[in-house]
Design a protein around this motif. Structure first.
Motif, PDB file in Angstrom:
ATOM      1  N   GLN A 150      22.289  66.638  26.143  1.00 24.81           N
ATOM      2  CA  GLN A 150      21.233  67.584  26.523  1.00 24.81           C
ATOM      3  C   GLN A 150      21.813  68.708  27.388  1.00 24.81           C
ATOM      4  O   GLN A 150      21.492  69.884  27.195  1.00 24.81           O
ATOM      5  N   ARG A 151      22.679  68.349  28.325  1.00 24.37           N
ATOM      6  CA  ARG A 151      23.329  69.353  29.174  1.00 24.37           C
ATOM      7  C   ARG A 151      24.176  70.284  28.315  1.00 24.37           C
ATOM      8  O   ARG A 151      24.131  71.506  28.467  1.00 24.37           O
ATOM      9  N   MET A 152      24.924  69.714  27.385  1.00 24.17           N
ATOM     10  CA  MET A 152      25.768  70.521  26.501  1.00 24.17           C
ATOM     11  C   MET A 152      24.932  71.514  25.708  1.00 24.17           C
ATOM     12  O   MET A 152      25.341  72.675  25.536  1.00 24.17           O
ATOM     13  N   SER A 153      23.785  71.082  25.231  1.00 26.45           N
ATOM     14  CA  SER A 153      22.930  71.968  24.441  1.00 26.45           C
ATOM     15  C   SER A 153      22.498  73.179  25.251  1.00 26.45           C
ATOM     16  O   SER A 153      22.561  74.316  24.771  1.00 26.45           O
ATOM     17  N   MET A 154      22.066  72.949  26.465  1.00 29.21           N
ATOM     18  CA  MET A 154      21.637  74.069  27.317  1.00 29.21           C
ATOM     19  C   MET A 154      22.813  74.959  27.685  1.00 29.21           C
ATOM     20  O   MET A 154      22.741  76.184  27.587  1.00 29.21           O
ATOM     21  N   GLU A 155      23.922  74.357  28.085  1.00 31.97           N
ATOM     22  CA  GLU A 155      25.071  75.128  28.539  1.00 31.97           C
ATOM     23  C   GLU A 155      25.757  75.868  27.397  1.00 31.97           C
ATOM     24  O   GLU A 155      26.218  77.001  27.586  1.00 31.97           O
ATOM     25  N   PHE A 156      25.840  75.255  26.231  1.00 28.80           N
ATOM     26  CA  PHE A 156      26.498  75.924  25.110  1.00 28.80           C
ATOM     27  C   PHE A 156      25.754  77.198  24.745  1.00 28.80           C
ATOM     28  O   PHE A 156      26.359  78.269  24.612  1.00 28.80           O
ATOM     29  N   ARG A 157      24.449  77.099  24.574  1.00 25.96           N
ATOM     30  CA  ARG A 157      23.655  78.274  24.195  1.00 25.96           C
ATOM     31  C   ARG A 157      23.745  79.348  25.271  1.00 25.96           C
ATOM     32  O   ARG A 157      23.947  80.524  24.969  1.00 25.96           O
ATOM     33  N   ASP A 158      23.618  78.944  26.526  1.00 24.22           N
ATOM     34  CA  ASP A 158      23.677  79.905  27.634  1.00 24.22           C
ATOM     35  C   ASP A 158      25.039  80.588  27.687  1.00 24.22           C
ATOM     36  O   ASP A 158      25.130  81.809  27.816  1.00 24.22           O
ATOM     37  N   TYR A 159      26.093  79.815  27.576  1.00 20.06           N
ATOM     38  CA  TYR A 159      27.451  80.373  27.642  1.00 20.06           C
ATOM     39  C   TYR A 159      27.692  81.328  26.479  1.00 20.06           C
ATOM     40  O   TYR A 159      28.203  82.437  26.665  1.00 20.06           O
ATOM     41  N   PHE A 160      27.314  80.911  25.277  1.00 19.63           N
ATOM     42  CA  PHE A 160      27.504  81.768  24.116  1.00 19.63           C
ATOM     43  C   PHE A 160      26.764  83.082  24.282  1.00 19.63           C
ATOM     44  O   PHE A 160      27.311  84.151  24.024  1.00 19.63           O
ATOM     45  N   GLU A 161      25.515  83.014  24.699  1.00 17.41           N
ATOM     46  CA  GLU A 161      24.716  84.234  24.844  1.00 17.41           C
ATOM     47  C   GLU A 161      25.298  85.161  25.908  1.00 17.41           C
ATOM     48  O   GLU A 161      25.315  86.379  25.715  1.00 17.41           O
ATOM     49  N   ARG A 162      25.804  84.611  27.005  1.00 20.63           N
ATOM     50  CA  ARG A 162      26.406  85.453  28.043  1.00 20.63           C
ATOM     51  C   ARG A 162      27.668  86.136  27.528  1.00 20.63           C
ATOM     52  O   ARG A 162      27.853  87.344  27.753  1.00 20.63           O
ATOM     53  N   VAL A 163      28.493  85.416  26.803  1.00 20.05           N
ATOM     54  CA  VAL A 163      29.731  86.005  26.282  1.00 20.05           C
ATOM     55  C   VAL A 163      29.402  86.976  25.153  1.00 20.05           C
ATOM     56  O   VAL A 163      29.978  88.072  25.079  1.00 20.05           O
ATOM     57  N   ASP A 164      28.480  86.619  24.282  1.00 16.92           N
ATOM     58  CA  ASP A 164      28.118  87.445  23.139  1.00 16.92           C
ATOM     59  C   ASP A 164      27.486  88.761  23.598  1.00 16.92           C
ATOM     60  O   ASP A 164      27.711  89.796  22.978  1.00 16.92           O
TER      61      ASP A 164
END
Length: 176
Positions: free
Chosen positions: A160-174
């Motif tokens: 669950q943590r990975m799901s939130m962090e992955f999307r957030d990290y991707f969106e910030r970098v993207d």
């Protein structure tokens, strides 16, 4: 194909189209309630689509598509490296994580080389095909074993943590 590519192909032959399709189908089945895996699969599909578009275009259009591909691959790889690969190390193997980081680095180097070539030339198409083949094999490894291992063995709270962090990290970098 470089000397190192020939050695790698002999040690771990590239997956067939059928193997890649089957690995993706199985990951889709087990990732129904795993947003991080669904996001990764969506990005893999976008990456495949951009390779196809690049191959079918010429000139300035191809340059723009390759730039878009490089930006997507960079954001995707950075999010995986920051959020997913530590879990792959813990739940699928340190060697898998190490290989994944190395493959990302080599893809970035090869994409930079591609962007220096004239689109549509034989050399450009060969480089694009080489990169696409390497990326397909990398996605196959993720989809066939590394991500399924994380889904099977990582605690639900970690996923669950990975799901939130992955999307957030991707969106910030993207967006960056």
């Amino acid at each position: 194909m470089s000397f190192l590519d020939r050695i790698a192909a002999a040690v771990a032959p590239a997956a067939s189209d059928e193997q890649r399709i089957e690995a993706r189908r199985k990951l889709e089945e087990i990732s129904v309630s795993e947003p991080f895996a669904q996001d990764i699969l969506d990005q893999h599909r976008q990456i495949e689509s951009l390779f196809q578009e690049a191959r079918q275009s010429d000139g300035a259009g191809a340059e723009g598509i390759v730039e878009e591909l490089a930006l997507l691959l960079n954001a995707h790889s950075m999010a995986e490296e920051a959020v997913i690969y530590p879990e792959i190390s813990d739940h699928s193997g340190k060697a898998h994580a190490g290989m994944a980081y190395e493959e990302h680095a080599m893809t970035k180097v090869q994409l930079a080389a591609l962007q220096k070539l004239a689109p549509g030339t034989k050399e450009w198409h060969e480089k694009l095909d080489h990169i696409e083949s390497a990326v397909q094999q990398h996605m196959y490894q993720e989809e066939s074993s590394w991500l399924p291992d994380v889904i099977r063995y990582a605690p639900v709270e970690e996923r669950q943590r990975m799901s939130m962090e992955f999307r957030d990290y991707f969106e910030r970098v993207d967006q960056g």
